[in-house]
Design a protein around this motif. Structure first.
Motif, short mmCIF file in Angstrom:
data_model
loop_
_atom_site.label_atom_id
_atom_site.label_comp_id
_atom_site.label_asym_id
_atom_site.label_seq_id
_atom_site.Cartn_x
_atom_site.Cartn_y
_atom_site.Cartn_z
N UNK A 1 -11.64 16.82 15.38
CA UNK A 1 -12.70 16.08 14.69
C UNK A 1 -11.64 14.51 14.22
N UNK A 2 -12.39 13.53 14.10
CA UNK A 2 -12.01 12.29 13.49
C UNK A 2 -12.62 11.68 12.41
N UNK A 3 -11.66 11.28 11.12
CA UNK A 3 -12.34 10.76 9.99
C UNK A 3 -11.60 9.56 9.71
N UNK A 4 -12.45 8.66 9.39
CA UNK A 4 -11.92 7.22 8.99
C UNK A 4 -12.48 7.01 7.73
N UNK A 5 -11.42 6.27 6.89
CA UNK A 5 -11.81 5.71 5.64
C UNK A 5 -11.11 4.32 5.47
N UNK A 6 -11.65 3.49 4.72
CA UNK A 6 -10.96 2.13 4.30
C UNK A 6 -10.76 2.07 3.09
N UNK A 7 -9.42 1.16 2.80
CA UNK A 7 -8.85 0.84 1.32
C UNK A 7 -8.84 2.50 0.64
N UNK A 8 -8.45 3.37 1.17
CA UNK A 8 -7.89 4.46 0.36
C UNK A 8 -6.54 4.46 -0.07
N UNK A 9 -5.83 5.08 -1.02
CA UNK A 9 -4.66 4.72 -1.75
C UNK A 9 -3.66 6.15 -1.28
N UNK A 10 -2.34 5.67 -1.32
CA UNK A 10 -1.21 6.53 -1.05
C UNK A 10 -0.18 5.98 -2.02
N UNK A 11 0.48 6.93 -2.95
CA UNK A 11 1.50 6.28 -3.71
C UNK A 11 2.74 6.38 -3.17
N UNK A 12 3.60 5.39 -3.73
CA UNK A 12 4.83 5.25 -3.33
C UNK A 12 6.02 4.91 -4.64
N UNK A 13 6.87 5.38 -4.43
CA UNK A 13 7.87 4.94 -5.33
C UNK A 13 8.82 3.81 -5.37
N UNK A 14 8.92 3.04 -6.18
CA UNK A 14 9.65 1.66 -6.24
C UNK A 14 10.45 1.48 -7.53
N UNK A 15 11.93 1.48 -7.56
CA UNK A 15 12.45 1.30 -8.67
C UNK A 15 12.14 2.32 -9.97
N UNK A 16 12.09 3.54 -9.38
CA UNK A 16 11.57 4.78 -10.03
C UNK A 16 10.20 4.65 -10.86
N UNK A 17 9.62 3.93 -10.08
CA UNK A 17 7.95 3.83 -10.80
C UNK A 17 7.06 4.16 -9.76
N UNK A 18 6.10 4.83 -9.73
CA UNK A 18 4.97 5.17 -8.84
C UNK A 18 4.14 4.03 -8.72
N UNK A 19 3.80 3.55 -7.73
CA UNK A 19 2.80 2.43 -7.52
C UNK A 19 1.53 2.88 -6.66
N UNK A 20 0.80 2.29 -6.33
CA UNK A 20 -0.33 2.42 -5.35
C UNK A 20 -0.39 1.56 -4.13
N UNK A 21 -0.29 2.16 -2.85
CA UNK A 21 -0.63 1.36 -1.90
C UNK A 21 -2.01 1.53 -1.12
N UNK A 22 -2.70 0.52 -0.83
CA UNK A 22 -4.04 0.82 -0.31
C UNK A 22 -4.05 0.63 1.45
N UNK A 23 -4.39 1.60 2.01
CA UNK A 23 -4.40 1.40 3.23
C UNK A 23 -5.46 0.89 3.94
N UNK A 24 -5.43 0.03 4.84
CA UNK A 24 -6.56 -0.73 5.33
C UNK A 24 -7.72 0.32 6.23
N UNK A 25 -6.87 1.23 6.81
CA UNK A 25 -7.65 2.13 7.44
C UNK A 25 -6.96 3.33 7.73
N UNK A 26 -7.39 4.52 7.02
CA UNK A 26 -6.68 5.66 7.15
C UNK A 26 -7.42 6.65 8.14
N UNK A 27 -6.83 7.10 9.10
CA UNK A 27 -7.35 8.00 10.19
C UNK A 27 -6.61 9.53 9.89
N UNK A 28 -7.74 10.35 9.86
CA UNK A 28 -7.27 11.85 9.92
C UNK A 28 -7.94 12.64 11.21
#
Length: 245
Positions: free
Chosen positions: A88-115
């Motif tokens: 099965x394929x699932x698509x979402x636009x603009x979901x977020x995935x967090x990342x760490x920068x300078x010991x701080x958590x930030x959000x990255x918004x993925x244009x198209x997320x595919x599962x």
């Protein structure tokens, strides 16, 4: 965080194969869009204050809503593209995935997320308990290539807090009639050549994903935070007749 280098070689190869099948489906949907003569007015993507066009976000949303996520198209993927009709394929636009920068958590918004459940099965059998996805970043290419290359830098820089494949995707919505996929590829490579903050192992080179589509490319880079190699698949989509004024 798991990464492809921890897998057995056949698991990495299976992952890459499934990623390429997903991208073949994206190409199929794009070609169907062109065949149908689908168009979107630029004014449809004006923001609420009518001060700017949200073209990139709007085109990604429409690609998901009007084509990638449509039932009949998904059935085509299962039975004509995938080697496993039970996936099965699932698509979402603009979901977020967090990342760490300078010991701080930030959000990255993925244009198209595919599962894709085939990918999840590969990773699950190798001990990963979290959701697996393919991230596709999208950019409108109309006046140069610096913004497209900026997404490559983000992929190199951002240390994500949940699993990220060593295979990434990028889509160029080419809206300038003076550009071709060949000139865009050349422009991006020239930009990469002069960018010391991106470690490019191999510049964009032609990569056939679908036999009737010649505007796909593959590049290889290093992550800046762990020096691990990763691949980016680039789809150069001609939107010069899709986006109308």
């Amino acid at each position: 965080m798991l990464n492809a280098s921890n897998f057995k070689s056949n698991s990495e190869q299976l992952t890459q194969k499934r990623v390429e099948l997903v991208l073949q489906y994206v190409i199929y949907c794009y070609q169907k869009m062109v065949l149908e003569g689908k168009t979107y007015k630029r004014t449809d993507f004006l923001n609420e204050k009518s001060t700017r066009y949200n073209l990139e976000e709007g085109l990604s949303e429409k690609l998901v809503e009007d084509y990638l996520g449509i039932w009949d198209n998904l059935q085509y993927y299962k039975h004509n593209i995938s080697d496993k009709p039970d996936v099965h394929l699932y698509f979402n636009y603009e979901p977020k995935q967090s990342y760490t920068e300078n010991n701080t958590n930030k959000d990255d918004f993925i244009d198209i997320k595919v599962q894709e459940t085939g990918l999840s099965e590969i990773w699950g059998k190798n001990g990963n308990q979290q959701q697996i996805h393919l991230a596709i970043e999208c950019k409108v290419v109309e006046k140069g290539y610096s913004e497209y290359v900026s997404d490559i830098k983000k992929m190199c820089d951002r240390a994500f807090n949940t699993p990220r494949l060593n295979f990434e995707g990028q889509i160029a919505y080419i809206t300038n009639p003076n550009y071709t996929h060949l000139s865009v590829k050349s422009g991006i490579n020239t930009n990469l050549l002069g960018n010391s903050e991106i470690k490019t192992i191999r510049e964009l080179q032609s990569k056939v994903i679908s036999k009737k589509f010649d505007a796909s490319y593959l590049s290889v880079h290093n992550r800046n935070y762990n020096k691990q190699q990763f691949l980016i698949y680039h789809l150069m989509l001609d939107y010069t007749k899709v986006v109308v004024n």
